[in-house]
Design a protein around this motif. Sequence first.
Motif, PDB file in Angstrom:
ATOM      1  N   ALA A 296       0.857  -1.181   0.000  1.00 20.46           N
ATOM      2  CA  ALA A 296       0.000   0.000   0.000  1.00 20.46           C
ATOM      3  C   ALA A 296       0.898   1.238   0.000  1.00 20.46           C
ATOM      4  CB  ALA A 296      -0.938  -0.031   1.208  1.00 20.46           C
ATOM      5  N   ALA A 297       1.291   1.710   1.176  1.00 21.99           N
ATOM      6  CA  ALA A 297       2.259   2.811   1.219  1.00 21.99           C
ATOM      7  C   ALA A 297       3.579   2.412   0.560  1.00 21.99           C
ATOM      8  CB  ALA A 297       2.495   3.242   2.661  1.00 21.99           C
ATOM      9  N   TYR A 298       3.844   1.105   0.502  1.00 23.07           N
ATOM     10  CA  TYR A 298       5.025   0.607  -0.207  1.00 23.07           C
ATOM     11  C   TYR A 298       5.028   1.120  -1.656  1.00 23.07           C
ATOM     12  CZ  TYR A 298       8.249  -2.933  -2.176  1.00 23.07           C
ATOM     13  OH  TYR A 298       9.281  -3.568  -2.808  1.00 23.07           O
ATOM     14  N   TRP A 302       7.324   4.078  -3.361  1.00 26.20           N
ATOM     15  CA  TRP A 302       8.060   3.781  -4.599  1.00 26.20           C
ATOM     16  C   TRP A 302       7.833   4.878  -5.630  1.00 26.20           C
ATOM     17  CZ3 TRP A 302       5.745   3.120  -9.361  1.00 26.20           C
ATOM     18  CH2 TRP A 302       6.589   2.713 -10.409  1.00 26.20           C
ATOM     19  N   CYS A 303       6.586   5.300  -5.792  1.00 27.99           N
ATOM     20  CA  CYS A 303       6.262   6.322  -6.786  1.00 27.99           C
ATOM     21  C   CYS A 303       6.934   7.649  -6.428  1.00 27.99           C
ATOM     22  CB  CYS A 303       4.743   6.487  -6.876  1.00 27.99           C
ATOM     23  SG  CYS A 303       4.186   7.622  -8.167  1.00 27.99           S
ATOM     24  N   LEU A 328      -5.997   3.620 -14.089  1.00 29.28           N
ATOM     25  CA  LEU A 328      -6.307   2.669 -13.027  1.00 29.28           C
ATOM     26  C   LEU A 328      -5.080   1.814 -12.718  1.00 29.28           C
ATOM     27  CD1 LEU A 328      -9.866   1.378 -14.036  1.00 29.28           C
ATOM     28  CD2 LEU A 328      -9.301   2.999 -12.215  1.00 29.28           C
ATOM     29  N   THR A 329      -4.831   1.611 -11.443  1.00 28.39           N
ATOM     30  CA  THR A 329      -3.658   0.842 -11.010  1.00 28.39           C
ATOM     31  C   THR A 329      -4.081  -0.345 -10.148  1.00 28.39           C
ATOM     32  OG1 THR A 329      -2.161   2.738 -11.060  1.00 28.39           O
ATOM     33  CG2 THR A 329      -1.543   0.919  -9.630  1.00 28.39           C
ATOM     34  N   LEU A 330      -3.553  -1.521 -10.489  1.00 26.27           N
ATOM     35  CA  LEU A 330      -3.597  -2.683  -9.590  1.00 26.27           C
ATOM     36  C   LEU A 330      -2.322  -2.641  -8.756  1.00 26.27           C
ATOM     37  CD1 LEU A 330      -4.786  -5.804 -11.654  1.00 26.27           C
ATOM     38  CD2 LEU A 330      -6.007  -4.635  -9.820  1.00 26.27           C
ATOM     39  N   PRO A 331      -2.412  -2.402  -7.445  1.00 27.93           N
ATOM     40  CA  PRO A 331      -1.207  -2.196  -6.630  1.00 27.93           C
ATOM     41  C   PRO A 331      -0.593  -3.504  -6.127  1.00 27.93           C
ATOM     42  CG  PRO A 331      -3.147  -1.802  -5.299  1.00 27.93           C
ATOM     43  CD  PRO A 331      -3.650  -2.153  -6.686  1.00 27.93           C
ATOM     44  N   TYR A 332      -0.364  -4.434  -7.027  1.00 31.64           N
ATOM     45  CA  TYR A 332       0.125  -5.763  -6.639  1.00 31.64           C
ATOM     46  C   TYR A 332       1.645  -5.849  -6.799  1.00 31.64           C
ATOM     47  CZ  TYR A 332      -4.826  -7.160  -6.973  1.00 31.64           C
ATOM     48  OH  TYR A 332      -6.184  -7.270  -6.818  1.00 31.64           O
TER      49      TYR A 332
END
Length: 498
Positions: A296-298, A302-303, A328-332
């Motif tokens: 999540a915050a990871y 990173w961004c 849209l982003t899948l945060p996987y």
Amino acid sequence: MTDQLVVAVDCSTTAAKAVVVTADGRVVAAASRPLQTDQPHTSWHEQDATQWWTATRDAVAAAVASLDHPDRVAAVCLTHQRESFTCLGPDDVPLRPAILWLDARAHAEIAEHGSARVHELSGKPGDTTPAIYKLAWLARHEPEVLRNASRVGDVQAYLSLRLTGRWATSPASADTLGLLDLPRRAWSAELLDIAGVRADQLPELVPAGEPLGTLLPEAARALGLSGPVPLVSGIGDGQAAGLALGATAPGVAYLNLGTSMVLGVSSGAYRWDPAFRTLAGIGPHDYTLETVLNAAAYVATWCREQFATEADLEQQAAALPPGADGLLTLPYWNAAQTPYWDPLARGAVIGWHGRHTPAHLYRSILEGVAFELRLHLERLEAATGSDVEQVRAVGGGARSPLWVRIVSDVTQRPVRVCAAGEASAAGAAALAWSHLTGTSPQQAAAAAAGPLLDGHDVHPDPSTAARYDALHAVHQRMYPQLRDVYAALADARSVPWG
């Protein structure tokens, strides 16, 4: 009890944090020492377990040194990063680096052993986090480690050994190893066989809130304490935060919007379902049902590290419309957890066009995490038949007004942003006070809840509801349509080159 103090330690992924707390929840001293994580290979995350001790020792010593009367400290209690484990040799020195909860090396073992039977016994879906699969990886790739290990255990077990000389932990700490028959609160021979671990290697199980032992004289001196100070059996950091935030009550969920995103509710009955993972609660018949996203915050961090400073991106992203202009982003970034439990899944960004900027990507990441949380809440409520009426949020992400606003708007629920503080440590402090006062952990937590629950409520903006409903419907389609692509990509990455 009015002049007594307790020391609560949260040995998390990034630091060991020590806070000295009064019975009414006031923090009178605090200190922190960092922990270093190594990534020797892609998807590997390891730490030197001796850091858990040295960082804890130094953090406690620094906090205690600031007290006028260190002899007022009447108990110590630990909470910690879950699923991480260490293997110790006969001399109690680690045989290899500890493997952490976010380590994703064991995807083959998850595919082989991640069955419905294992889920039913342990409460844990086949996933990258439970230690059982990484232990099975060790049994296959480094068999000498498990063969030669005298002890295999979690963070609390290791710190208990260093502090008291006793190899012990609580069921609510050990269960995230994935080796407990969770309804019975006992090590499962069936699960140990999968992991390649012997029962004699594992720590004793001591109920949360009961003494693990008395600090060894040399350990007490290292911490700056004197006299016979008990170490009270603690619990994992998620359950500890839930205790401190009052999420043991029906309808209340805790949300830790940190490195990972964890949402949890309490249950008085044992349940298992892909909609959540089941953990041991504080009492023998208490359970915690959690949803989890390991990045999540990871991903947000990173961004920021790749493209801009936090302030720049926060301000620019806040000026963008809901939906980040169709991005849209899948945060996987670290696999998919609830409700898909797919170790091969990876991050995906859909909808790029030429007007998009780093700020659009940043907002789409915050929104992607929020879409995942909405999915988690809806699946959890459907599986349990119980509504989540109040979300109490802590963690680094909860200090971002933009992110909390997005979470409230996407989930269409009010979010209580709790005061900045160490929620997990506050839960550990409640367990210590429970032991000292003879009250229940819930009563001790309620008595100390004021400073932590101070904060503010964020209510959803109805003008965003229709757009976020439409985007959420698209977001839910992304993973199912990419599942086969992820598997093919994993196969392609394994093809040798050069």
